[in-house]
Design a protein around this motif. Structure first.
Motif, PDB file in Angstrom:
ATOM      1  N   ALA A 108       0.828  -1.216   0.000  1.00 27.02           N
ATOM      2  CA  ALA A 108       0.000   0.000   0.000  1.00 27.02           C
ATOM      3  C   ALA A 108       0.858   1.260   0.000  1.00 27.02           C
ATOM      4  O   ALA A 108       0.560   2.227  -0.708  1.00 27.02           O
ATOM      5  CB  ALA A 108      -0.928  -0.002   1.219  1.00 27.02           C
ATOM      6  N   ASN A 109       1.929   1.269   0.774  1.00 28.61           N
ATOM      7  CA  ASN A 109       2.778   2.466   0.794  1.00 28.61           C
ATOM      8  C   ASN A 109       3.469   2.684  -0.549  1.00 28.61           C
ATOM      9  O   ASN A 109       3.612   3.828  -1.001  1.00 28.61           O
ATOM     10  CB  ASN A 109       3.816   2.372   1.921  1.00 28.61           C
ATOM     11  CG  ASN A 109       3.174   2.524   3.293  1.00 28.61           C
ATOM     12  OD1 ASN A 109       2.112   3.146   3.428  1.00 28.61           O
ATOM     13  ND2 ASN A 109       3.798   1.951   4.315  1.00 28.61           N
ATOM     14  N   ASN A 161       1.095   4.124  -2.933  1.00 26.05           N
ATOM     15  CA  ASN A 161       0.895   5.549  -2.664  1.00 26.05           C
ATOM     16  C   ASN A 161       2.104   6.394  -3.073  1.00 26.05           C
ATOM     17  O   ASN A 161       2.122   7.606  -2.866  1.00 26.05           O
ATOM     18  CB  ASN A 161       0.617   5.776  -1.171  1.00 26.05           C
ATOM     19  CG  ASN A 161      -0.800   5.344  -0.780  1.00 26.05           C
ATOM     20  OD1 ASN A 161      -1.725   5.476  -1.564  1.00 26.05           O
ATOM     21  ND2 ASN A 161      -0.945   4.818   0.420  1.00 26.05           N
ATOM     22  N   PHE A 211       5.210   6.029  -1.851  1.00 27.23           N
ATOM     23  CA  PHE A 211       6.177   6.192  -0.767  1.00 27.23           C
ATOM     24  C   PHE A 211       6.937   4.879  -0.554  1.00 27.23           C
ATOM     25  O   PHE A 211       6.902   4.281   0.510  1.00 27.23           O
ATOM     26  CB  PHE A 211       5.477   6.722   0.490  1.00 27.23           C
ATOM     27  CG  PHE A 211       5.165   8.187   0.327  1.00 27.23           C
ATOM     28  CD1 PHE A 211       6.017   9.149   0.834  1.00 27.23           C
ATOM     29  CD2 PHE A 211       4.071   8.595  -0.420  1.00 27.23           C
ATOM     30  CE1 PHE A 211       5.765  10.502   0.626  1.00 27.23           C
ATOM     31  CE2 PHE A 211       3.816   9.944  -0.642  1.00 27.23           C
ATOM     32  CZ  PHE A 211       4.672  10.901  -0.115  1.00 27.23           C
ATOM     33  N   SER A 265       8.982   3.844   2.358  1.00 32.60           N
ATOM     34  CA  SER A 265       8.300   3.333   3.542  1.00 32.60           C
ATOM     35  C   SER A 265       7.626   2.000   3.225  1.00 32.60           C
ATOM     36  O   SER A 265       6.659   1.611   3.890  1.00 32.60           O
ATOM     37  CB  SER A 265       7.258   4.330   4.070  1.00 32.60           C
ATOM     38  OG  SER A 265       7.860   5.323   4.878  1.00 32.60           O
ATOM     39  N   LEU A 324       6.394  -1.662   3.161  1.00 34.11           N
ATOM     40  CA  LEU A 324       6.204  -2.529   4.326  1.00 34.11           C
ATOM     41  C   LEU A 324       7.284  -3.610   4.388  1.00 34.11           C
ATOM     42  O   LEU A 324       7.517  -4.211   5.433  1.00 34.11           O
ATOM     43  CB  LEU A 324       4.796  -3.145   4.288  1.00 34.11           C
ATOM     44  CG  LEU A 324       3.649  -2.109   4.389  1.00 34.11           C
ATOM     45  CD1 LEU A 324       2.296  -2.769   4.183  1.00 34.11           C
ATOM     46  CD2 LEU A 324       3.693  -1.371   5.730  1.00 34.11           C
ATOM     47  N   ARG A 378       7.484  18.580   5.275  1.00 33.01           N
ATOM     48  CA  ARG A 378       7.415  17.150   4.977  1.00 33.01           C
ATOM     49  C   ARG A 378       8.826  16.649   4.729  1.00 33.01           C
ATOM     50  O   ARG A 378       9.605  17.288   4.041  1.00 33.01           O
ATOM     51  CB  ARG A 378       6.558  16.853   3.753  1.00 33.01           C
ATOM     52  CG  ARG A 378       6.396  15.343   3.507  1.00 33.01           C
ATOM     53  CD  ARG A 378       5.803  15.007   2.156  1.00 33.01           C
ATOM     54  NE  ARG A 378       4.460  15.473   1.977  1.00 33.01           N
ATOM     55  CZ  ARG A 378       3.371  14.893   2.485  1.00 33.01           C
ATOM     56  NH1 ARG A 378       3.495  13.801   3.209  1.00 33.01           N
ATOM     57  NH2 ARG A 378       2.183  15.397   2.263  1.00 33.01           N
ATOM     58  N   ILE A 438      -1.666   0.831   7.615  1.00 33.86           N
ATOM     59  CA  ILE A 438      -0.698   1.876   7.254  1.00 33.86           C
ATOM     60  C   ILE A 438      -0.976   3.248   7.865  1.00 33.86           C
ATOM     61  O   ILE A 438      -0.088   4.085   7.924  1.00 33.86           O
ATOM     62  CB  ILE A 438      -0.562   2.035   5.724  1.00 33.86           C
ATOM     63  CG1 ILE A 438      -1.883   2.421   5.073  1.00 33.86           C
ATOM     64  CG2 ILE A 438      -0.008   0.757   5.107  1.00 33.86           C
ATOM     65  CD1 ILE A 438      -1.726   2.870   3.626  1.00 33.86           C
ATOM     66  N   ARG A 462      -0.613   7.930   7.556  1.00 28.85           N
ATOM     67  CA  ARG A 462       0.162   6.975   6.760  1.00 28.85           C
ATOM     68  C   ARG A 462       1.357   7.699   6.139  1.00 28.85           C
ATOM     69  O   ARG A 462       1.340   8.934   6.021  1.00 28.85           O
ATOM     70  CB  ARG A 462      -0.712   6.371   5.655  1.00 28.85           C
ATOM     71  CG  ARG A 462      -1.131   7.352   4.573  1.00 28.85           C
ATOM     72  CD  ARG A 462      -1.622   6.623   3.330  1.00 28.85           C
ATOM     73  NE  ARG A 462      -2.208   7.506   2.348  1.00 28.85           N
ATOM     74  CZ  ARG A 462      -1.521   8.203   1.443  1.00 28.85           C
ATOM     75  NH1 ARG A 462      -0.193   8.168   1.428  1.00 28.85           N
ATOM     76  NH2 ARG A 462      -2.152   8.969   0.577  1.00 28.85           N
ATOM     77  N   PRO A 463       2.369   6.958   5.735  1.00 25.47           N
ATOM     78  CA  PRO A 463       3.447   7.585   4.966  1.00 25.47           C
ATOM     79  C   PRO A 463       2.856   8.283   3.743  1.00 25.47           C
ATOM     80  O   PRO A 463       2.054   7.689   3.016  1.00 25.47           O
ATOM     81  CB  PRO A 463       4.324   6.397   4.554  1.00 25.47           C
ATOM     82  CG  PRO A 463       4.080   5.363   5.610  1.00 25.47           C
ATOM     83  CD  PRO A 463       2.629   5.517   5.973  1.00 25.47           C
ATOM     84  N   GLY A 491       0.823  10.674   4.040  1.00 22.38           N
ATOM     85  CA  GLY A 491      -0.388  11.337   4.497  1.00 22.38           C
ATOM     86  C   GLY A 491      -0.065  12.716   5.065  1.00 22.38           C
ATOM     87  O   GLY A 491       1.083  13.156   5.052  1.00 22.38           O
TER      88      GLY A 491
END
Lengths: 338, 338
Positions: free
Chosen positions: A93-94, A97, A99, A102, A104, A282, B230, B253-254, B256
């Motif tokens: 999922a990261n 997105n 990222f 990050s 998993l 950030r 996440i 989340r990363p 986010g």
């Protein structure tokens, strides 16, 4: 094979090590084309990070695929590949997105100052170049694996856009790559904060329009002067100290953004200071994998040449001297050739 | 006229004061329709902020224009107007960037728990409603001047978007308005962190889909459980303590975003914690002025009803009881009627 091992602060040795082997189906082994020393490698070298036991060093790499595990189909032996200092499966999922640093299943690279390197998560991490690039492009492609990817992330996190004003705090390799990124993203004004003449010059060649040598309150005052009194749209914080972070925060205009990409050491951001700055903040490890295809293309098409941050080239067996030169600021960044 | 004056922590008195006068051509005087007590008014009440000398209180207001200075053409006597707790000229560079609460000529309101109020920067700050709204809408329009505008800013700073998951830390009036905002911005899942049943209920009515009662590590664990492991896309930090800030940071989340809108008290954000969270962080005083036209429209069209956060109404002369009830958490927010 041979590779660098740190034994204690200031004590990096070039030693004979076991050849890396495929441990998981998603691994690959690459033969190092070129590697280098990172500013963050200086933390243990300087004793700022403890060295509890001897361990290999290096997290930047480009090279030729030697062997792949049974689960790796994205790259094949013989290809020239670039990866990130943080490996990722590129499916979680990261990663989805954007990222990937990050991920998993993230594993940080740490054995790259060596002849051969095992790359975990190779399927999701490695990107092959378009054919085998000429040796003249290797330094720039190597830069993409960390400092250029990180400078890009700094500009991205600071939301640099066309016509904007960007400040770059830090004139190390990442800061200089941040200038490249800010220019590529269309910043109209790029203010490099630097006290070192050769670095100022490189910053200007990369696209900096102004150089500010002052630091602290005086540095902030100069930035305000150059930005109509309110501060910059985007600030790239490429150092990671408390002083540089404050410098960055106070250089951003209300509504502006600070991208901070140096692993912070001893940084505590005061809540009210951040609140009343009205700036967005950030940071984090750069999601280099997200940028790899674009950055490789920019290098291979000759649009960016971040390899110029390497101002010292040494054979890999002189890796210790490479650390020393950077520690003493005799070199911005040391390229190592196996 | 009469108004509230704080003399010491726990000591707010209702006193006769001089009528406010036009001091600058850009001033206006309004007759207060309704006003209220803010969560942040409790900082001096509780002695967390010092009270060095007696001073008037209150920064939330809606009312009827009584008189305007010669430079005010945007509103006229007789109109019903809403303003922000932070006044702004609405013409400076920061205002043009949409950050009116960092206006170069900003003046914070501080005398609104009174019959009449002088509004500096009236030309840039006040927005008239569409006709004179019915009294039933006054509480919601009053909420727009601070808590609803601030909740909106929290959601905006946290980049809530259609289909996203939002966590709201804090179940005070701002947090509850944050739920309203997250819903209006299209969040699919809205997780309210609240331990107080009546507030949980109101949060659900405003659009919360889940309630988490746990705090600290356990609260973060619950959020992770609800977000595929996440964390949330957006977190609205509506408290302002070190604990709530950490809660917020670890719930994102990363990649986010955390919007933090309570003035931080005793908050220090650890650099590495922020770095490895990979979350974006933006806070500051809400640029309510930017949102005023839209929020007034949403209230007058009946689409949002933030006035429901007022669960205690008192005549203005009982303002001290209004503070007490909120301090003892007997009331979420006290409405005061002159």
């Amino acid at each position: 094979m041979r590779g660098a091992v740190i034994h204690a602060p200031g004590d990096v040795r070039f030693e004979t090590l076991d050849d890396p082997k495929i441990l998981h189906p998603t691994d690959a082994i690459i033969r190092t084309a070129v590697t280098c020393v990172c500013g963050s490698d200086l933390w243990p070298w300087r004793g700022v990070e403890p060295v509890d036991e001897p361990h290999p060093m290096g997290h930047e790499y480009v090279g030729f695929v030697e062997e792949v595990g049974s689960g790796v189909t994205a790259v094949a032996p013989g290809q020239f590949v670039v990866g990130s200092f943080a490996t990722s499966d590129n499916t979680c999922a990261n990663c989805e997105n954007g990222f990937q640093s990050s991920c998993l299943n993230r594993e940080f690279m740490s054995t790259c100052q060596a002849d051969y390197v095992r790359i975990p998560n190779a399927q999701g991490s490695l990107v092959a170049t378009d054919g085998v690039p000429g040796e003249d492009l290797w330094p720039s492609l190597l830069a993409v694996s960390d400092v250029m990817g990180t400078g890009w992330w700094a500009a991205d996190a600071a939301e640099v856009g066309p016509g904007s004003t960007a400040v770059v705090v830090g004139d190390g390799a990442v800061g200089l790559c941040g200038v490249i990124a800010a220019r590529a993203m269309g910043a109209e004004r790029i203010i490099a904060m630097s006290r070192h003449e050769p670095r100022q010059e490189l910053a200007r060649e990369f696209g900096a329009t102004d150089v500010v040598t002052e630091r602290g309150d005086e540095g902030v005052r100069r930035i305000k002067e150059l930005t109509g009194g309110i501060g910059a749209d985007s600030v790239l914080e490429c150092v990671g100290t408390d002083e540089s972070m404050r410098q960055a925060l106070h250089s951003a205009r209300p509504g502006g953004n600070v991208g901070f990409v140096g692993v912070p050491h001893g940084v505590a951001v005061d809540g009210q200071e951040l609140f009343f700055s009205h700036a967005g903040l950030r940071g984090g490890p750069a999601p280099v994998r997200r940028y790899l295809p674009d950055l490789i293309r920019l290098v291979q098409s000759g649009r960016i040449d971040p390899g110029r941050v390497f101002d010292l080239t040494l054979p890999l067996d002189q890796v210790a001297e490479g650390y020393k030169a950077m520690d003493e600021r005799r070199a911005i960044k040391t390229l190592l050739t196996p």
